[in-house]
Design a protein around this motif. Sequence first.
Motif, PDB file in Angstrom:
ATOM      1  N   ASP A  24      -1.612  12.318  66.952  1.00  0.00           N
ATOM      2  CA  ASP A  24      -1.616  11.370  68.075  1.00  0.00           C
ATOM      3  C   ASP A  24      -2.032   9.975  67.619  1.00  0.00           C
ATOM      4  N   ARG A  25      -3.052   9.919  66.756  1.00  0.00           N
ATOM      5  CA  ARG A  25      -3.502   8.605  66.262  1.00  0.00           C
ATOM      6  C   ARG A  25      -2.395   7.907  65.489  1.00  0.00           C
ATOM      7  N   ILE A  26      -1.678   8.667  64.673  1.00  0.00           N
ATOM      8  CA  ILE A  26      -0.614   8.084  63.856  1.00  0.00           C
ATOM      9  C   ILE A  26       0.530   7.579  64.727  1.00  0.00           C
ATOM     10  N   GLY A  65       3.434   3.009  66.713  1.00  0.00           N
ATOM     11  CA  GLY A  65       4.086   2.317  67.816  1.00  0.00           C
ATOM     12  C   GLY A  65       3.645   0.869  67.930  1.00  0.00           C
ATOM     13  N   LYS A  66       2.379   0.609  67.611  1.00  0.00           N
ATOM     14  CA  LYS A  66       1.847  -0.749  67.684  1.00  0.00           C
ATOM     15  C   LYS A  66       2.206  -1.575  66.452  1.00  0.00           C
ATOM     16  N   PRO A  79       3.372   2.021  58.513  1.00  0.00           N
ATOM     17  CA  PRO A  79       4.062   2.923  59.446  1.00  0.00           C
ATOM     18  C   PRO A  79       4.984   3.897  58.709  1.00  0.00           C
ATOM     19  N   GLU A  80       5.121   5.108  59.251  1.00  0.00           N
ATOM     20  CA  GLU A  80       5.962   6.129  58.614  1.00  0.00           C
ATOM     21  C   GLU A  80       7.363   5.591  58.329  1.00  0.00           C
ATOM     22  N   LYS A  81       7.894   4.815  59.239  1.00  0.00           N
ATOM     23  CA  LYS A  81       9.254   4.297  59.103  1.00  0.00           C
ATOM     24  C   LYS A  81       9.408   3.413  57.879  1.00  0.00           C
ATOM     25  N   TYR A  82       8.325   2.744  57.460  1.00  0.00           N
ATOM     26  CA  TYR A  82       8.399   1.794  56.350  1.00  0.00           C
ATOM     27  C   TYR A  82       7.708   2.282  55.082  1.00  0.00           C
TER      28      TYR A  82
END
Length: 503
Positions: free
Chosen positions: A86-88, A93-94, A147-150
């Motif tokens: 949840d924290r991740i 998202g931010k 972030p996971e995406k990057y």
Amino acid sequence: HGWLRTVSLNSPVAAAHQMASSPTAAELAAADAERREIVARYDAGPNRTGREQDEAPDPEYSPNQLDHFGFYHRSGIPAEVLAAEDRIKQADGKREAKWRKMLAPSNQAGAGAASRFSRWHKVCSKNAAGELTFSLKFARRVYKGIPEKYRYPVWYELLCIDDARKQSPVAYSEVLQFARLRSPDVRQIDLDVNRTYRNTDFYRVRYNPRQKVLFNVLVAYSMYNIDVGYCQGMSQLAAFLLLYFNDEEETFFALSQLFTDKRHAMHGLFIPSFPKLYRYIELYQQCLKKFLSRVDKHVHVKHAVPVTAYTVKWFMQVFLDCVPFSLAIRIWDVFMAIGEPAVVGMAFNLMRLHSRRILRLRSDEDLLHYFGQVLPSDYSFSEDEVLDGLRDCLADMRAASLLPGLSREAELPRTPFSFEPGHRLDDSVVEQRRASQNNVESMMRRSLQRRLSPSAVAAASANGGNDLVVSTGSNGVATGDQSETASAQQPVATDSTVVVTAF
């Protein structure tokens, strides 16, 4: 060379005899046949006909036991892991929009592109000494978490994968083809692949495509970096990289960069005598004596816990499987950026954060259980709290001139990364590798293993000696010479950019 026989740790006399003797033609032929058989099993994949008699069935899990990172939990996903997920998700998202604006992802990718980000040159560059420098904004955001995406493209750029490909004296495909025929480490690699991250969705099925890629990367690197070859612990590093990097070749060069570039230089952790491991341990002990003297005396004097009993895995695997995975990837974000200082700094940070709890533990068994069993599952601090603490610890180390300096000559590669067709490793290299592998196995086996009472030692001896702990020297270090202290003054960051070692 093809010589694959493993020296038994249970029989010192037999080990010495095997180390002193050279393989016969029959033994070499048998080793070649075994290597071909192992390679063929990976090529055939999980649906091959027949299974080895000693091959255990693949672990079975249900989908509701799978967490956000791809790890299975037999008793259900723990509350701590769900909270971390949840924290991740909330943090990503931010932060994703900020990272997208800061880096401006490019449509180009791969070896032909200058960078995967249009603005990479504005956040990262090299100074005259060849060290990476970062903008203060980038540095702060790395500590807050990529972030996971990057994560994959940022790690790709930080490791300079494109440069590594261009500078390699030989193509990965050539190295792999050669290594699958000649590597003396195929058998040991196969054994370790079989026990690496089997509790994940990626490596659960024996000989599946992910296991094959992991096997290929390790086998290829064993012949690319002759000084290291293969040592226990490398499978965990490569398997972890494969969770993020897109393909086999990228993972190979990512592993190579971790071992040989100036910031990470893990080469010295895995070569015989482990010079960098001893240097890390010495710096870590100096940090404890200067900043946490009470904890140091409690652990290493009062309860006589050898420092190698719990730090070997910390340093050689950069805290993989030593802390919760959600925290490990945040540590790796910083490690990818600044390299060596993050490793010793995190060891110091761990002891500082948990000092009160450590001081309440009343025996060496309790301490080793805490380091080896409690911390990997329940760290008691959030990822942000730990990374804030790491930044503070690095500032204290820098002020005390205790940051790791540049790698020393003995810690760097000596043999060129290349080969010639028909080349075979000579006996001295194979023997050196075998000794190094057994030293690593001995240290890993001793790490986090409780010391036995006389009665337990007798029982372990009767059981073939598999549970015996190899004795250490008076300083708690297994074997080899102690390195000198690295305490060179580090560069000071400017207002606009920060030098990697002072990050």
